[in-house]
Each structure stands twice: as C-alpha cells, then as structure tokens.
Write an enzyme that holds these catalytic residues in place. Structure first.
Site, PDB file in Angstrom:
ATOM      1  N   GLN A 124       3.243  -0.188  -5.734  1.00  0.00           N
ATOM      2  CA  GLN A 124       2.705   0.650  -4.671  1.00  0.00           C
ATOM      3  C   GLN A 124       2.967   0.027  -3.304  1.00  0.00           C
ATOM      4  O   GLN A 124       3.431   0.692  -2.377  1.00  0.00           O
ATOM      5  CB  GLN A 124       1.192   0.847  -4.871  1.00  0.00           C
ATOM      6  N   CYS A 174      -2.618   5.168  -1.170  1.00  0.00           N
ATOM      7  CA  CYS A 174      -1.821   5.139  -2.395  1.00  0.00           C
ATOM      8  C   CYS A 174      -2.011   6.395  -3.231  1.00  0.00           C
ATOM      9  O   CYS A 174      -1.152   6.721  -4.040  1.00  0.00           O
ATOM     10  CB  CYS A 174      -2.148   3.886  -3.200  1.00  0.00           C
TER      11      CYS A 174
END
Ligand code: CP
Ligand code: NVA
Length: 305
Positions: A133, A262
């Site tokens: 991420q 995210c």
C-alpha cells in the site's frame, strides 16, 4: 532486491526508488498497450486470512498482465484453516509456484513463511505493516508532486499497520513524517525506534492533529478499527473522536495538500465526505497504483530487471 518484500523497514531508499521507477515504467508500458518484457507462465499463490477487495484484485490482475496466473487461497478453505503449519505450506507452495503473497494477522507468520519458502514472499498486509500500500502511495505522491525528498507527510489516527509503513517508507525516502494519534494508540515500538535513528528526515509524534497538519504536503488517514479489531470499535470511536480529516485540518496544511486513504474509508469517522470527495482523484489514483506498484514488486522479485 532482497528475496522477499516483508516490510518497508527492510528496504533502502535505493530499493524503494527502484520499485517506484519500475512501477512507473510498467504503468506507462501497459497504458501504451505494450507487452511487458517478462517470462510468461509464472504463478503467484495468494493466501488471505483477512478480507480484501483491492489487494486481491490488483495482485490477480497484475500477475495476469505479466503473463502469469494468480491462485487464491483463503485460510478458511485451504488446509491452513485446519491447522497445517505455515512452514509446511511454504515448502509445498515453493514446489508449485514462483511467488507467494500473504495477508494475515501476525508479522511473524509472514517472516516464517519467507524463512521456509524457497520462492519470494510478499506481505499483502499484516497487523504490523502494509508495504504494498505505501509503495503505491509513494508512487502516487511522486506522480502528483514530482518528488518525495523534502515533502512533509502527516498521518492522522490509529498507530496501525499504515502508520508503521508510512514511518518506514516516508523517512527512508527523505520525507518529513508527522504522526498524530492518541497516546494509547501509538505506532509500533519498532517503527518508533527506526524513526528515532533517522538523521536525514524529521519525525514528530504528537497527540495533536493540528500540529501534525502544519505545513503538510500530504495528509494520510485510515480506519479507526482495523481488521481483527471489530470488537474494539465502540471504544475506538470514542478514543479517535477529534482525529478526523476535515476542512478545519485541511486549512492548516500547505495549499495543494494531497489526501491519501488506503481504503476502505469510513466517511464521517476518520474523514468527512466533503474532504474525501474533493480528493477522490488522488485517492483513486492511489488505489490504481496498487496494481502498478505490485506488478513492479512481482517483476523484480521474479527476476525482471
Ligand atoms: N487498501 C487495501 O489493502 O484494500 P483491501 O483491504 O480491499 O485489499
Ligand atoms: N489498517 C487497515 C488497512 C486496510 C487496508 C486494516 O488493517 O484493516
């Protein structure tokens, strides 16, 4: 590159930038309709002990675009769910596949998998880190701001896997990092130890979101209760009140400040609907870059140059 991608704490600035440069190259090749120069027929085993939308789809699509195959294994319907040890799973999958991606709870499980696997292992999220991420986030920030070094990034909320990875990735790339979280929800001591040793980038840990947002070029946030913490949700709702990315906080940051999340996002909790939608292009560029950053990681770990 090292054999595995287990956590950003393991990577040098040079290694991170090599992944980001490769991700940019693969992204532009794919968008131009050009084939990647990568051997076909590679297989990626994908072990999931937690839910996922982005990680599953971007890894499976990514390995397919590289000319290979992704094999989904949920812990509930594989033998892992019936207690087969991770060290045996590692050795079996190493006989069939070329790479393993795992999303699970404990970082130690991923480290053990990598220790016993003769093929590369990629951390697709643990309670400790979410390296793929943050690689995608760094790619996105560099696309928008044209640099990483010297920017200030801040993270508002829970000192979780995202906070730990932002500390590791941001500081390694020469960014100033400020984390605002309640005292009881600080980042992991290993991430804080790493931050304390940095000499070429500034680190700040505060309980004040406003202090963290001062002069920020990028504001990050994440959910207040991560996967596996659902039973703490009510307590956390109270603890994190005041740790919301909203207009008031955005007004303190630098003009042109980006927002990164995210996902999945809980509108009205860690971020307002308004801020989310005003920065939706940046947030969905970030989600898209999961695909390109992970293709780069797979490409480099499986022998691409
Ligand atoms: N950001 C992220 O990892 O999303 P998923 O949980 O949907 O994979
Ligand atoms: N901190 C979140 C990230 C989800 C992608 C979690 O671990 O659930």
């Amino acid at each position: 590159m090292k054999k595995d991608l287990l956590k950003l704490l393991d990577l040098t600035e040079e290694e991170i930038l090599h992944i980001l440069d490769t991700a940019d190259r693969l992204k532009s090749e794919w968008k131009a309709g050009r084939k990647h120069n990568f051997p076909s027929g590679k297989t990626l085993a994908m072990i999931f002990s937690k839910n996922s939308t982005r990680t599953r789809v971007s890894f499976e699509t990514g390995i397919y675009q590289l000319g290979g195959l992704g094999i989904f294994l949920s812990s509930s319907d594989s033998q892992l769910g019936r207690g087969e040890p991770i060290q045996d799973t590692a050795r079996v999958l190493s006989r069939y596949c070329d790479c393993i991606m795992i999303r699970t709870f404990e970082q130690e499980e991923v480290e053990k998998l990598a220790q016993y696997a003769s093929i590369p292992v990629i951390n697709g999220l643990t309670d400790f880190e979410h390296p793929c991420q943050v690689l995608a986030d760094l790619q996105t920030i560099r696309e928008h701001k044209k640099r990483l070094r010297g920017l200030k990034i801040c993270y508002i909320g829970d000192g979780n896997n995202m906070a730990n990875s932002i500390i590791a990735g941001g500081l390694t790339c020469g960014m100033d990092v400020s984390i605002a979280c309640p005292d009881a929800y600080r980042p992991h001591p290993m991430a804080l130890d790493f931050a304390a040793k940095q000499t070429h980038a500034r680190f700040e840990l505060t309980t004040s979101p406003k202090q963290a947002a001062q002069g920020a070029d990028v504001i990050f946030t994440d959910v207040w209760a991560s996967m596996g913490m659902e039973q703490e949700a009510a307590v956390r709702m109270k603890a994190f009140r005041g740790y919301q990315v909203n207009d008031e906080l955005m007004a303190i940051a630098n003009s042109g400040c980006m927002v990164q999340h995210c996902l999945p996002a809980h509108r009205g909790e860690e971020i307002t609907e308004k801020v989310f939608e005003e920065h939706a292009d940046e947030i969905f560029d970030e989600a898209e870059n999961r695909l390109h950053a992970q293709k780069a990681v797979m490409y480099l770990l499986m022998g691409g140059k």
